[in-house]
Design a protein around this motif. Structure first.
Motif: not given
Length: 430
Positions: A82-111
């Motif tokens: 998603a980031k490579a497809y739209r590199p100018e954007k960085k905000r991800v809408i998500a349910s708060r009670y997500c698995h930690k893999s979402l937040i760790s991926a956001c950390v790694l990708l700067g989202l």
């Protein structure tokens, strides 16, 4: 169904060659590396590609990738695409009670996540209207869970329609719902652009085996770049034991549809039997039974321990609930043993719920900035007012209470204490 990976491994084992190649353990002939003919996971052109194409047909995907790193690797890959497809954007809408893999991926990708708060703790349910209202010109994608740890289900179809209206990709974490391949309710069928399925949770597959599915209607870029994106995060030495397991899982999906559906019926019947015995159940999906232990006189953890004494190991338990998770390959006698165990547990005086607070922290920094800042581990009781620099999560359910970059308030301190957290990493300057 043909099983190209499994067939290759059988053939190789029968040749009994001198194994002058990795890995170091030589006792299991199926435990190999990328030798001649074995293909390569991230450049698949042979037996792995053939098996992945089999999976895509079974799930109705445009493209399917195997993951030996669970749904975590698939989640990381989806967000990278998603980031490579739209590199100018960085905000991800998500349910708060997500698995930690979402937040760790956001950390790694700067989202940066834009949270939607469900009404109930650990619920994945977010309203399509809330998603639509949250989308802005800087929204990269929407990330939704299809099924949460208690068995609650999201309106993926409605969320997909909201995303299409706003021209924003929908990524789904279907880690707990790979079995939906046997129904018409799989996220792909409901309109998700990409979805992560943990085969090992509800299908007969080794731990770590998962799928990444890309919808036929998704942008072609996702399918074209998926292997390269997955290779950013995945090991260059994937497990052929897991790949073999995924290959054979394909065969199970093809050949055992009726067996899987019988399990659905067995779970439904077991729910009815437990209610007759006096147990209170929380509404849950086809492959899960979530018992509210408090009306029976136990905490969820205590009821889990009572079941354990009677030969039944639950998937997860907390202050209130005990969760039983089933597989499409579950044996019939298992259901009989559960009923027998449940009958042997004496009801006690009902307990009063003490529900965890719905925390709504204020972000003081982006997740990546906080995670990689100068930090120190301090006692939890001294953390109020500090900025979190870690992903604090009990596992299961592996859902963070507080995210990196958020200010730790009193409710967060109390919530973490419930899970036995004693120390927490915080930013040194905040």
């Amino acid at each position: 169904m043909n099983t190209p990976i499994h067939d290759f491994l059988i053939s190789y084992a029968e040749k009994n060659p001198v194994r002058c190649h990795m890995p170091g353990g030589k006792s299991n002939p199926f435990d190999i590396t990328e030798i001649e003919g074995a293909d390569s996971l991230f450049e698949s052109a042979g037996i792995i590609r053939e098996s992945e194409e089999n999976a895509a047909k079974l799930f109705g995907a445009g493209k399917t990738l195997f993951s030996c790193g669970g749904s975590t690797l698939s989640v990381q890959t989806m967000l990278a695409l998603a980031k490579a497809y739209r590199p100018e954007k960085k905000r991800v809408i998500a349910s708060r009670y997500c698995h930690k893999s979402l937040i760790s991926a956001c950390v790694l990708l700067g989202l940066v996540p834009d949270w939607i708060y469900p009404e109930e703790y650990l619920s994945c349910k977010i309203a399509p209207e809330a998603v639509k209202a949250k989308i802005t010109s800087d929204t990269l994608c929407v990330f939704a869970q299809s099924i949460d740890y208690y068995g609650g289900e999201s309106d993926i179809k409605g969320i997909a329609e909201a995303c299409r209206e706003k021209n924003v990709p929908l990524l789904t974490d279907n880690a707990h719902g790979a079995y939906l391949v046997f129904t018409d309710r799989h996220p792909l069928a409901l309109g998700a652009d990409m979805t992560a399925d943990s085969a090992h949770k509800t299908l007969p597959c080794l731990t770590g085996g998962a799928y990444l599915h890309i919808n036929k209607s998704a942008p072609e870029f996702f399918a074209e770049e998926a292997k390269a994106a997955m290779s950013l995060f995945g090991s260059s030495s994937p497990s052929y034991l897991i790949l073999d397991s995924l290959d054979m899982c394909n065969n199970f999906i093809q050949e055992e549809r009726e067996k899987a559906k019988r399990v659905f019926t067995k779970v439904k019947s077991l729910k009815s039997e437990l209610v007759k015995l006096g147990y209170t159940l929380k509404e849950s999906d086809l492959m899960r039974i979530t018992v509210d232990a408090l009306p029976y006189g136990y905490s969820g953890a205590e009821l889990g321990e009572e079941l354990r004494k009677n030969g039944v190991e639950s998937e997860f338990s907390d202050d209130r609930y005990t969760v039983l998770l089933f597989s499409c390959a579950q044996q019939t006698e298992d259901f009989e043993r559960i009923i027998e165990a449940a009958r042997g547990i004496k009801p006690l005086k009902p307990l009063i719920p003490d529900n965890p607070p719905i925390v709504r922290p204020i972000a003081a920094a982006e997740p990546r900035e906080a995670m990689f800042s100068a930090a120190e581990a301090i006692p939890l009781e001294k953390a109020e007012g500090r900025i979190c620099a870690d992903i604090n999560t009990p596992c299961p359910p592996c859902v963070p209470v507080v995210m990196p970059g958020e200010i730790i308030d009193g409710d967060i301190v109390r919530a973490l204490a419930r899970y036995g957290v004693k120390r927490i990493r915080t930013c040194s300057k905040g």
